[in-house]
Design an enzyme around this catalytic site. Sequence first.
Site, PDB file in Angstrom:
ATOM      1  N   ALA A  65     -18.589  12.510  47.610  1.00  0.00           N
ATOM      2  CA  ALA A  65     -18.424  13.485  48.696  1.00  0.00           C
ATOM      3  C   ALA A  65     -17.877  12.745  49.913  1.00  0.00           C
ATOM      4  O   ALA A  65     -17.976  11.518  50.007  1.00  0.00           O
ATOM      5  CB  ALA A  65     -19.761  14.133  49.019  1.00  0.00           C
ATOM      6  N   GLY A 110     -20.835  13.112  44.164  1.00  0.00           N
ATOM      7  CA  GLY A 110     -20.385  14.490  43.961  1.00  0.00           C
ATOM      8  C   GLY A 110     -19.336  14.612  42.868  1.00  0.00           C
ATOM      9  O   GLY A 110     -19.214  15.670  42.239  1.00  0.00           O
ATOM     10  N   GLU A 113     -21.191  14.778  39.696  1.00  0.00           N
ATOM     11  CA  GLU A 113     -21.813  16.107  39.655  1.00  0.00           C
ATOM     12  C   GLU A 113     -20.793  17.189  39.281  1.00  0.00           C
ATOM     13  O   GLU A 113     -21.102  18.107  38.514  1.00  0.00           O
ATOM     14  CB  GLU A 113     -22.460  16.430  41.007  1.00  0.00           C
ATOM     15  CG  GLU A 113     -23.667  15.546  41.297  1.00  0.00           C
ATOM     16  CD  GLU A 113     -24.259  15.808  42.672  1.00  0.00           C
ATOM     17  OE1 GLU A 113     -25.361  16.372  42.736  1.00  0.00           O
ATOM     18  OE2 GLU A 113     -23.622  15.442  43.683  1.00  0.00           O
ATOM     19  N   GLU A 133     -26.217   7.827  45.379  1.00  0.00           N
ATOM     20  CA  GLU A 133     -26.707   8.417  46.634  1.00  0.00           C
ATOM     21  C   GLU A 133     -27.884   7.664  47.258  1.00  0.00           C
ATOM     22  O   GLU A 133     -28.025   7.657  48.483  1.00  0.00           O
ATOM     23  CB  GLU A 133     -27.104   9.890  46.406  1.00  0.00           C
ATOM     24  CG  GLU A 133     -25.943  10.849  46.286  1.00  0.00           C
ATOM     25  CD  GLU A 133     -25.365  10.971  44.869  1.00  0.00           C
ATOM     26  OE1 GLU A 133     -24.539  11.866  44.652  1.00  0.00           O
ATOM     27  OE2 GLU A 133     -25.745  10.164  43.984  1.00  0.00           O
TER      28      GLU A 133
END
Length: 258
Positions: A65, A110, A113, A133
């Site tokens: 992200a 992300g 994900e 993360e």
Amino acid sequence: MYQTLLSSLENGILTIIINRPDKLNALNKDVFADLDKALVEIYSNKEIRSVIITGAGPKAFVAGADISEFSGLSLEQSKALSKSGQDTFFKIENAPKPIVACVNGFALGGGCELAMSCHFRIASDNAKFGQPEVNLGLLPGYGGTQRLVQLIGKGRAMELLMSAGMIDANTALQYGLVNHVVPQEELLAKAKSILDIINTKAPIAVAKCIESANAVFDETKNGYEVEVNAFATCFETEDMKEGTTAFLEKRKAVFTGK
């Protein structure tokens, strides 16, 4: 049409390329807005039979992200950010058409994900997967803690989540995170060869396979009940009549999605 995506439709396969190579295709608000827009098209456009999602350039699928958007968020804003990302990835996971992640290079945070929300994954031999993360004092917020456990099992997922470790393409294959590993130049061709086969099948039956398989992990649903209803729905279709007739007549079925 899109600020951050390139898209092309060929032979019923929509290819979506996340196009921020200078940022290693990191997910920001614009990418999410574009993905949401693309998903409306995927759900509604009958010409789209299946979808590939990949990243621009050889280095990264999506390297995470965009962390610059994380600073200074309140508790409510951070909840909204997580929920919004989850909602987009739910739309991918529950799409009535197959969506395949072609992972070229890094799929981290992300990006991992996003790949996990797709129906299955194909990796190039330089792919790397991870949920780093905890290095930021965070945890995956777009469904990663749930899908990683579903896909590779609790023990392996726990280790990756807590250590921020990365795994390469062959380890991902061994873990069951990806279905195939191929040289980078063959990545899209491999996905297309699988989707070309799927695209010859009855579209409603394919959609019901997705719905029924997803029900395994949905605690609000009884998967066996979903399967019974899906089976009955398919029984009522013209495609089912065509498929069974073609089988008995020893010819190839021609499905219309009706």
